[in-house]
Design a protein around this motif. Structure first.
Motif, PDB file in Angstrom:
ATOM      1  N   GLY A 211       0.804  -1.215   0.000  1.00 25.33           N
ATOM      2  CA  GLY A 211       0.000   0.000   0.000  1.00 25.33           C
ATOM      3  C   GLY A 211       0.835   1.261   0.000  1.00 25.33           C
ATOM      4  N   ASP A 212       2.109   1.141   0.413  1.00 27.41           N
ATOM      5  CA  ASP A 212       2.999   2.299   0.338  1.00 27.41           C
ATOM      6  C   ASP A 212       3.309   2.621  -1.123  1.00 27.41           C
ATOM      7  OD1 ASP A 212       3.044   2.447   3.071  1.00 27.41           O
ATOM      8  OD2 ASP A 212       5.013   1.520   3.310  1.00 27.41           O
ATOM      9  N   GLU A 213       3.832   3.815  -1.327  1.00 29.13           N
ATOM     10  CA  GLU A 213       4.134   4.244  -2.695  1.00 29.13           C
ATOM     11  C   GLU A 213       5.491   3.687  -3.109  1.00 29.13           C
ATOM     12  OE1 GLU A 213       4.195   8.325  -5.401  1.00 29.13           O
ATOM     13  OE2 GLU A 213       3.402   8.357  -3.345  1.00 29.13           O
ATOM     14  N   VAL A 214       5.469   2.470  -3.646  1.00 31.24           N
ATOM     15  CA  VAL A 214       6.688   1.729  -3.966  1.00 31.24           C
ATOM     16  C   VAL A 214       6.670   1.322  -5.432  1.00 31.24           C
ATOM     17  CG1 VAL A 214       8.055  -0.335  -3.472  1.00 31.24           C
ATOM     18  CG2 VAL A 214       6.894   0.873  -1.605  1.00 31.24           C
ATOM     19  N   LEU A 215       7.762   1.590  -6.118  1.00 33.54           N
ATOM     20  CA  LEU A 215       7.983   1.168  -7.503  1.00 33.54           C
ATOM     21  C   LEU A 215       9.017   0.062  -7.500  1.00 33.54           C
ATOM     22  CD1 LEU A 215       7.913   1.433 -10.618  1.00 33.54           C
ATOM     23  CD2 LEU A 215       9.533   3.343 -10.395  1.00 33.54           C
ATOM     24  N   THR A 216       8.725  -1.059  -8.153  1.00 26.16           N
ATOM     25  CA  THR A 216       9.652  -2.186  -8.168  1.00 26.16           C
ATOM     26  C   THR A 216      10.133  -2.484  -9.584  1.00 26.16           C
ATOM     27  OG1 THR A 216       7.837  -3.813  -8.362  1.00 26.16           O
ATOM     28  CG2 THR A 216       8.584  -3.232  -6.139  1.00 26.16           C
ATOM     29  N   TYR A 217      11.354  -2.990  -9.645  1.00 22.19           N
ATOM     30  CA  TYR A 217      11.976  -3.403 -10.909  1.00 22.19           C
ATOM     31  C   TYR A 217      12.845  -4.607 -10.585  1.00 22.19           C
ATOM     32  CZ  TYR A 217      15.214  -3.427 -14.880  1.00 22.19           C
ATOM     33  OH  TYR A 217      15.973  -3.806 -15.960  1.00 22.19           O
ATOM     34  N   VAL A 218      12.736  -5.658 -11.409  1.00 17.73           N
ATOM     35  CA  VAL A 218      13.460  -6.906 -11.155  1.00 17.73           C
ATOM     36  C   VAL A 218      14.089  -7.402 -12.444  1.00 17.73           C
ATOM     37  CG1 VAL A 218      13.261  -9.329 -10.473  1.00 17.73           C
ATOM     38  CG2 VAL A 218      11.939  -7.584  -9.251  1.00 17.73           C
ATOM     39  N   ALA A 219      15.351  -7.801 -12.371  1.00 12.56           N
ATOM     40  CA  ALA A 219      16.019  -8.487 -13.479  1.00 12.56           C
ATOM     41  C   ALA A 219      17.129  -9.347 -12.882  1.00 12.56           C
ATOM     42  CB  ALA A 219      16.598  -7.497 -14.484  1.00 12.56           C
ATOM     43  N   ARG A 220      17.481 -10.410 -13.552  1.00  8.42           N
ATOM     44  CA  ARG A 220      18.596 -11.223 -13.066  1.00  8.42           C
ATOM     45  C   ARG A 220      19.851 -10.368 -12.974  1.00  8.42           C
ATOM     46  NH1 ARG A 220      20.060 -16.393 -16.521  1.00  8.42           N
ATOM     47  NH2 ARG A 220      17.911 -16.853 -15.926  1.00  8.42           N
ATOM     48  N   SER A 221      20.089  -9.576 -14.020  1.00 10.38           N
ATOM     49  CA  SER A 221      21.197  -8.627 -14.041  1.00 10.38           C
ATOM     50  C   SER A 221      20.663  -7.289 -14.540  1.00 10.38           C
ATOM     51  CB  SER A 221      22.329  -9.115 -14.950  1.00 10.38           C
ATOM     52  OG  SER A 221      22.862 -10.345 -14.491  1.00 10.38           O
ATOM     53  N   PRO A 224      20.871  -3.628 -20.343  1.00 13.87           N
ATOM     54  CA  PRO A 224      19.959  -3.129 -21.378  1.00 13.87           C
ATOM     55  C   PRO A 224      18.943  -4.145 -21.873  1.00 13.87           C
ATOM     56  CG  PRO A 224      22.166  -2.301 -21.775  1.00 13.87           C
ATOM     57  CD  PRO A 224      22.280  -3.306 -20.653  1.00 13.87           C
ATOM     58  N   TYR A 225      19.291  -5.443 -21.936  1.00 17.23           N
ATOM     59  CA  TYR A 225      18.339  -6.434 -22.435  1.00 17.23           C
ATOM     60  C   TYR A 225      17.014  -6.368 -21.678  1.00 17.23           C
ATOM     61  CZ  TYR A 225      20.559  -9.317 -26.009  1.00 17.23           C
ATOM     62  OH  TYR A 225      21.073  -9.785 -27.187  1.00 17.23           O
ATOM     63  N   ARG A 226      17.080  -6.027 -20.404  1.00 18.62           N
ATOM     64  CA  ARG A 226      15.865  -5.887 -19.600  1.00 18.62           C
ATOM     65  C   ARG A 226      15.528  -4.417 -19.357  1.00 18.62           C
ATOM     66  NH1 ARG A 226      14.005 -10.625 -21.113  1.00 18.62           N
ATOM     67  NH2 ARG A 226      14.890 -12.413 -20.003  1.00 18.62           N
ATOM     68  N   GLY A 227      16.001  -3.549 -20.250  1.00 20.15           N
ATOM     69  CA  GLY A 227      15.591  -2.160 -20.239  1.00 20.15           C
ATOM     70  C   GLY A 227      16.050  -1.358 -19.041  1.00 20.15           C
ATOM     71  N   PHE A 228      17.131  -1.779 -18.391  1.00 21.52           N
ATOM     72  CA  PHE A 228      17.579  -1.072 -17.198  1.00 21.52           C
ATOM     73  C   PHE A 228      17.940   0.378 -17.501  1.00 21.52           C
ATOM     74  CE2 PHE A 228      21.213   0.080 -14.375  1.00 21.52           C
ATOM     75  CZ  PHE A 228      20.495   0.184 -13.188  1.00 21.52           C
ATOM     76  N   HIS A 229      18.569   0.609 -18.651  1.00 22.84           N
ATOM     77  CA  HIS A 229      18.968   1.979 -19.001  1.00 22.84           C
ATOM     78  C   HIS A 229      17.742   2.863 -19.218  1.00 22.84           C
ATOM     79  CE1 HIS A 229      18.236  -0.193 -22.641  1.00 22.84           C
ATOM     80  NE2 HIS A 229      18.699   0.723 -23.478  1.00 22.84           N
ATOM     81  N   VAL A 304       3.510  -0.281  -8.019  1.00 23.60           N
ATOM     82  CA  VAL A 304       3.683  -0.407  -9.472  1.00 23.60           C
ATOM     83  C   VAL A 304       4.907  -1.269  -9.720  1.00 23.60           C
ATOM     84  CG1 VAL A 304       4.131   0.812 -11.638  1.00 23.60           C
ATOM     85  CG2 VAL A 304       2.675   1.875  -9.889  1.00 23.60           C
ATOM     86  N   HIS A 305       4.781  -2.191 -10.674  1.00 28.81           N
ATOM     87  CA  HIS A 305       5.925  -3.012 -11.080  1.00 28.81           C
ATOM     88  C   HIS A 305       6.258  -2.700 -12.531  1.00 28.81           C
ATOM     89  CE1 HIS A 305       8.757  -6.330 -11.219  1.00 28.81           C
ATOM     90  NE2 HIS A 305       8.204  -6.708 -12.364  1.00 28.81           N
ATOM     91  N   CYS A 306       7.514  -2.391 -12.794  1.00 26.40           N
ATOM     92  CA  CYS A 306       7.967  -2.075 -14.156  1.00 26.40           C
ATOM     93  C   CYS A 306       8.731  -3.252 -14.727  1.00 26.40           C
ATOM     94  CB  CYS A 306       8.866  -0.837 -14.127  1.00 26.40           C
ATOM     95  SG  CYS A 306       9.475  -0.333 -15.759  1.00 26.40           S
ATOM     96  N   TYR A 307       8.349  -3.670 -15.935  1.00 28.20           N
ATOM     97  CA  TYR A 307       9.058  -4.753 -16.627  1.00 28.20           C
ATOM     98  C   TYR A 307       9.337  -4.332 -18.063  1.00 28.20           C
ATOM     99  CZ  TYR A 307      10.287  -9.153 -18.818  1.00 28.20           C
ATOM    100  OH  TYR A 307      10.957 -10.123 -19.520  1.00 28.20           O
ATOM    101  N   LEU A 308      10.601  -4.339 -18.429  1.00 24.72           N
ATOM    102  CA  LEU A 308      11.016  -3.970 -19.774  1.00 24.72           C
ATOM    103  C   LEU A 308      11.897  -5.071 -20.337  1.00 24.72           C
ATOM    104  CD1 LEU A 308      12.136  -0.311 -18.921  1.00 24.72           C
ATOM    105  CD2 LEU A 308       9.896  -1.022 -19.766  1.00 24.72           C
ATOM    106  N   PRO A 350       5.877   2.083 -25.347  1.00 26.87           N
ATOM    107  CA  PRO A 350       6.975   1.779 -26.265  1.00 26.87           C
ATOM    108  C   PRO A 350       8.300   1.670 -25.504  1.00 26.87           C
ATOM    109  CG  PRO A 350       5.585   3.525 -27.143  1.00 26.87           C
ATOM    110  CD  PRO A 350       5.146   3.311 -25.730  1.00 26.87           C
ATOM    111  N   PHE A 351       9.109   0.699 -25.860  1.00 29.73           N
ATOM    112  CA  PHE A 351      10.336   0.400 -25.117  1.00 29.73           C
ATOM    113  C   PHE A 351      11.238   1.619 -24.979  1.00 29.73           C
ATOM    114  CE2 PHE A 351      14.733  -0.915 -24.687  1.00 29.73           C
ATOM    115  CZ  PHE A 351      14.677  -1.943 -23.761  1.00 29.73           C
ATOM    116  N   PHE A 352      11.403   2.394 -26.047  1.00 36.08           N
ATOM    117  CA  PHE A 352      12.375   3.480 -26.035  1.00 36.08           C
ATOM    118  C   PHE A 352      11.791   4.825 -25.619  1.00 36.08           C
ATOM    119  CE2 PHE A 352      13.984   0.441 -29.246  1.00 36.08           C
ATOM    120  CZ  PHE A 352      15.206   0.152 -28.669  1.00 36.08           C
TER     121      PHE A 352
END
Length: 412
Positions: A211-221, A224-229, A304-308, A350-352
């Motif tokens: 319920g807190d205002e938290v944004l999450t992002y997960v990748a093995r590494s 760029p393949y997972r849009g980290f940049h 919110v969860h971000c996946y790229l 869009p990815f970019f």
């Protein structure tokens, strides 16, 4: 029947399948590399770790390395046959590292099943997708063609193949797709479920709650393949617009796909240097690689969860985030569109398009999407309907393996 699983990172995709088959009365073994100390649910035998391979042609080096690994796996298989009398009716191996290349020669009567995760394409997939990361397009395509050799041999030699998603299955040529059955590895929706009581304790002692205002992002590494940049470049606008938001980032500093940055020790270091002075680092928490339990709580806490992702293998983290009922903001790329439909069970950008990404993240964090709860419920329902481990995927996986044994391979 006797079943041999083969994977250098075992149990990996076979975490649930191998013990399920063992419980059904089959004798199950797993073959993996000596350095793999991950606990496995069935008996494990090991082959030596490959030594460095000398190869004067750089484009041939990956194939030489895969052949070396396949040779060592085959030697271990021969010892199983000659010294211990083990003869499998079914071999189920991941072909990605060459381990299955020579197993047919050890046990020619066994049915050889391949986990066909992806066939690389010089065009229309990850290669050349991100112009910023493409230094020599022609050389990248040469390398892609070369590193397909062992994968092509693997599927040509198998009796049947399995892919977890439609996108991954269709990476193989149309004339080979008839060998591939599509069954996802499965998401344990009993564990990956919404939890309004979830809590995450940060390294500095602060506690974040569902319920807190938290944004999450997960990748093995973090790469760029997972849009980290792209994700990092969206954060200055997000943090400025949402002064109470906290960002939780899970992932290692190494590289799982692609290459290292030429001018920094890691992509994390590169992006922090690029965005120096634009980020409130007290609100961005790099958690590294975490335990599964900690990872689950992070996803459950997120607003919110971000996946790229590039057009590439779909991550378990997306389907698991959907399973916990996360509000998903994801890249509008082909593998993602297989599970996320914009406006139905998540939001696609869009990815970019960094501006579009930051706007979507801000809207979700600010609770400005009046359909957010509906999207969360629909995301979980998508997984329950078609990706649930116990209700759908595991029974199908068991049937698929057993159907390729002698007389269907059914246990008594």
């Amino acid at each position: 029947m006797n079943i041999l699983f083969v994977h250098q990172n075992y149990p990996a995709q076979f975490t649930h399948l191998a013990p399920a088959l063992q419980r059904r009365g089959h004798q199950v073994l797993a073959l993996t590399t000596q350095s793999n100390n991950r606990p496995g649910p069935v008996k494990v035998v090991r082959y030596p770790d490959p030594a460095e391979v000398n190869c004067s042609q750089p484009l041939a080096r990956p194939y030489a390395e895969h052949v070396e690994r396949g040779y060592l796996a085959a030697r271990a298989a021969r010892a199983l046959r000659d010294r211990h009398g083990f003869t499998p009716e079914v071999i189920f191996g991941h072909s990605g590292w060459g381990e299955t290349l020579f197993l047919r020669e050890i046990w020619p009567q066994a049915r050889l099943l391949i986990y066909a995760e992806l066939l690389y394409r010089p065009r229309g997939q990850d290669v050349g997708f991100d112009p910023e990361m493409t230094r020599d397009a022609d050389l990248s395509r040469f390398a892609t063609v070369a590193r397909n050799a062992h994968l092509a041999l693997g599927i040509l030699d198998c009796d049947a193949a399995l892919a977890p998603t439609r996108y991954q299955a269709t990476s193989f040529p149309a004339e080979l797709q008839s060998r591939i059955t599509i069954i996802h590895d499965g998401i344990d929706t009993r564990i990956m479920r919404p939890d309004p009581e979830a809590r995450v304790t940060l390294p500095d002692g602060r506690v974040l709650s569902a319920g807190d205002e938290v944004l999450t992002y997960v990748a093995r590494s973090l790469e760029p393949y997972r849009g980290f940049h792209v994700f990092m470049r969206a954060l200055p606008a997000v943090l400025a617009a949402r002064p109470e938001a906290q960002v939780l980032i899970i992932g290692g500093d190494g590289v799982s796909y692609g290459g290292k940055p030429p001018d920094a020790e890691s992509w994390k270091a590169k992006m922090l240097a690029e965005l120096d002075g634009q980020l409130d680092l007290s609100r961005i928490h790099f958690l590294g690689r975490t335990s599964y339990a900690d990872y689950r709580r992070v996803i459950q806490v997120g607003r919110v969860h971000c996946y790229l992702t590039y057009p590439f293998v779909l991550s378990w983290s997306l389907t698991e985030a959907m399973s916990v009922g996360a509000y998903i903001v994801a890249s509008d790329t082909e593998p993602v569109r297989e599970v996320i439909r914009d406006g139905e069970n998540g939001r696609l950008v869009p990815f970019f398009d960094t501006d579009a990404l930051s706007s979507a993240l801000i809207r979700g964090l600010a609770l400005q999407d009046d359909r957010a709860n509906e999207l969360r419920r629909a995301a979980r329902q998508t997984i329950l309907n078609g990706y649930d481990l116990h209700g759908h995927c595991l029974p199908r996986l068991i049937d698929w393996v057993e159907s390729h044994g002698p007389a269907g391979g059914q246990a008594d």
